[in-house]
Design an enzyme around this catalytic site. Sequence first.
Site, PDB file in Angstrom:
ATOM      1  N   LEU A   1       0.820  -1.207   0.000  1.00 45.09           N
ATOM      2  CA  LEU A   1       0.000   0.000   0.000  1.00 45.09           C
ATOM      3  C   LEU A   1       0.853   1.256   0.000  1.00 45.09           C
ATOM      4  CD1 LEU A   1      -2.722  -1.034   2.610  1.00 45.09           C
ATOM      5  CD2 LEU A   1      -2.854  -1.131   0.117  1.00 45.09           C
TER       6      LEU A   1
ATOM      7  N   PHE B   1      11.426   4.243   6.956  1.00 43.21           N
ATOM      8  CA  PHE B   1      11.797   3.140   7.832  1.00 43.21           C
ATOM      9  C   PHE B   1      10.783   1.998   7.836  1.00 43.21           C
ATOM     10  CE2 PHE B   1      13.825   6.868   9.861  1.00 43.21           C
ATOM     11  CZ  PHE B   1      15.131   6.469   9.704  1.00 43.21           C
TER      12      PHE B   1
ATOM     13  N   GLU C   1       7.126  -0.106   5.766  1.00 43.42           N
ATOM     14  CA  GLU C   1       6.226  -0.346   4.648  1.00 43.42           C
ATOM     15  C   GLU C   1       4.865  -0.752   5.183  1.00 43.42           C
ATOM     16  OE1 GLU C   1       9.641  -2.131   1.585  1.00 43.42           O
ATOM     17  OE2 GLU C   1       8.112  -3.446   2.489  1.00 43.42           O
ATOM     18  N   VAL C   2       3.823  -0.482   4.380  1.00 40.79           N
ATOM     19  CA  VAL C   2       2.462  -0.891   4.716  1.00 40.79           C
ATOM     20  C   VAL C   2       1.971  -1.814   3.616  1.00 40.79           C
ATOM     21  CG1 VAL C   2       0.121  -0.151   5.203  1.00 40.79           C
ATOM     22  CG2 VAL C   2       2.047   1.258   5.943  1.00 40.79           C
TER      23      VAL C   2
ATOM     24  N   ASP D   1      -1.066  15.318  12.992  1.00 40.00           N
ATOM     25  CA  ASP D   1      -1.093  15.219  11.535  1.00 40.00           C
ATOM     26  C   ASP D   1      -2.488  14.841  11.064  1.00 40.00           C
ATOM     27  OD1 ASP D   1       0.852  13.404   9.001  1.00 40.00           O
ATOM     28  OD2 ASP D   1      -0.259  15.287   8.932  1.00 40.00           O
TER      29      ASP D   1
END
Length: 836
Positions: free
Chosen positions: A550, A555, A557-558, A691
């Site tokens: 995705l 640092f 990953e998804v 955020d």
Amino acid sequence: MAVTIRAQVNPEICRYPLGMTGGQIQDEDITASSQWSESTAARFGRLDFDTGDGDGAWCPDIMSEPDGFTEYLQVDLRSLHFITLVGTQGRHADGMGNEFAQRYRIKYSRDGSSWVGWHDRTGKQVIEGNRNTYDAVLKDLEPPIIARFVRFMPVTDPSMIVCMRVELYGCEWLDGLVSYNIPDGHQMIYRGLEIFFNDSVYDGATAQRLTKGLGQLTDGTWGLDDFLHSHVPGVWPGYDYVGWSNKTFPKGYVEMIFDFDHIRNFTSMKVHCSNMFSRGVRQFRQATCYFRSESEWESDPVSFRPAAEPPSQSARFVTMPLGDRTARSIKCRFHFSDQWMLFSEVAFQSGSAVYNTSLGPNKDGRSKKTLLGDDPTHKVDDSNTRILIGCLVAIIAILSAIIVTILWRQVWQKMLEKASRRWLDDELTARLAVQTQAFYFLNSSLSSEDGSTSTYERIYPPRADYQEPSRLIRKLPEFAECTEHIESGASCRAAISSDVAPHYAEADIISLQESSDNSSITAVSINLFAGSDSTLREFPREKLTFKEKLGEGQFGEVHLCEAVGMQDILDDDLSVEGGGESPFLVAVKMLREDANKNARNDFLKEIRIMSRLRDPNIVSLLAVCVDTDPLCMITEYMENGDLNQFLCSLRQKADREEGNDEVSYMKLLGMAVQIASGMKYLSSLNFVHRDLATRNCLVGKNDTIKIADFGMSRNLYRGDYFRIQGRAVLPIRWMSWESILLGKFTMASDVWAFGVTLWEILTLCEEQPYSQLSDEQVIENTGEFFRNQGKQVCLPKPQRCPERIYNDLMLSCWRRNANERPSFQEIHTQLTESMA
């Protein structure tokens, strides 16, 4: 009588800070059960004290539990002190902290091994603490305590993160008395009224005879003439006195034993007695005291008979000379002279010490010197005193000269630094560039020397290490080649966006208000996550099937994964999209094996926090894989992706199909209500997101909205972030002015970001916020918000937005004064009412 009374401990005078703030208490005397990181160690838990390093407070390693006895901050005063007042604050961290203890308990000890839990005169143990991070809250200890060791134990919701700064107030306990042993007080029936003469604040063992503790006889408060009344409002008759009837003492006396911290040379003992003989109460007829230095009581006691006084029913202090006897324990027998004998205070004078309340100034401004040597039986060995005093005076004079010299040099150094910064201010001061000059400014400033005149106006001189964003932007490596990009027709922003991998709080779904400096964080044991929280489960890696990536960041990953058997380990309180379907789709956030220590610790902190969050509008953490590397967290997958792309697709569909009602105002408002509900939950836990934007909100079935923090892991939103002052990249178009200029993130700055997010929703994410402004102009616009001269530019009213929502809600989220912005509770209420 006046001199005698001054010799007693007076809680109203004994209120001096004991050294946490002033630094008299050394770092090694401040300890804690745990610490979140090295920068939040126990030594930083000093009220109103900034050492220049650390994160501004003590923070325990794990969440405080409701019982309040799991985590503590301990202070060792090195000697016994009479403590009348305590003060607490939350975390400071240059305004970036948002953790504080709303409630706490206190435990204390005189020997370091036997601990007592403090409670007030009604039995209440929990003390109401802070409501924000900056105000110091002082609480009187009623009753006061006598202790060497004191522990502050925060009490809070399990999901709450707390930090504390503390101070103790009182004075040194010069009696040296550590416990007294007396018979339990009796009950008097007077004209049908029940009067209790028990020692209600005794902190030792109570079973017919009170042992190994202190109480009302040493609380610094003596009773009134009429024992039916009290200094303390709302208590029962006889509260101030401890008393006995002679009917239960066949030998005609009450025996008391007093134990001290070490062997002392005793001058006298003072006892405050009631003498209301009209009610059968008189002062004692005779007192006989025995002394013990080691194991056996000495055979020659000291006896005393009070002198005959004119008949008076006033309560009084009776002073009994002890003849400079040496002992560690004293056993006194007080003989009845009537049916009842009532005491409210007992104090001892020993050695040549100045007593407690002699620390304050007299009316003439001179320090009190009320020596208990004023007693004619008091003796002082001063054979070498003059020599010792002379040496001490000489040492103090030398040290004073050295300190004055050091301070003088520091003052001159600061004056020179201020002068140099003032010259720099004069060099940089200029008017705010208008929008039409922005590109010209960027082009010319990049090609000029470092000393050229800037169009950015200095707002105020903050810290010495603060520099103008416009100057720092020109110094960043990614801007070094901007000139050639501009000459070739490309924009500087495009050059940056293609080369820089943004990394802003990537491992924080909810910020812990830590400084953006490179402060080291103590590694957290993985076993903590796997075993301490029943809501956090380890999921077998072999049951995860990777479907697609995705996104990725610096640092981590998804990935979209299929999880076999996930439904079997989920708790009933987890509301998950598609929970009954098979295969079960999840989002797996994975930390790269080459991630540095800080990124790893951030990842573990995110797991810890997300495991505590349970709300229908917050993405849920389902399980983890932390037994081996790479570390993974498994969260629910929302099939419709992020809200930004979802709204874009709705807008594009509406453009293609005229009359499409899928983008009705009420539907958009319903999305905003869900986000406000999720933020209301986070704000109730004192968590700051930092955020909030549509890119960080995910959409599930039936337009369910859940707040997450995956925006920075996707290259799609790289252009939404911008690097300032050499720090991690920041979403400046969603940030409040105080967050950009001061680095201050609070609930109010999240409210600002919500206003921008609401603007995105109502414009269907058609364009970036402030799309007509460059990043440099956005930064300069924050300066106009600070100056508040009416030159600041706000986002315009969206076409679908009613005037009332824009004026009453959206603009209120962008108020300059953070205290004037609405809370998420108010925002949620207003939006909900608008849908009715």
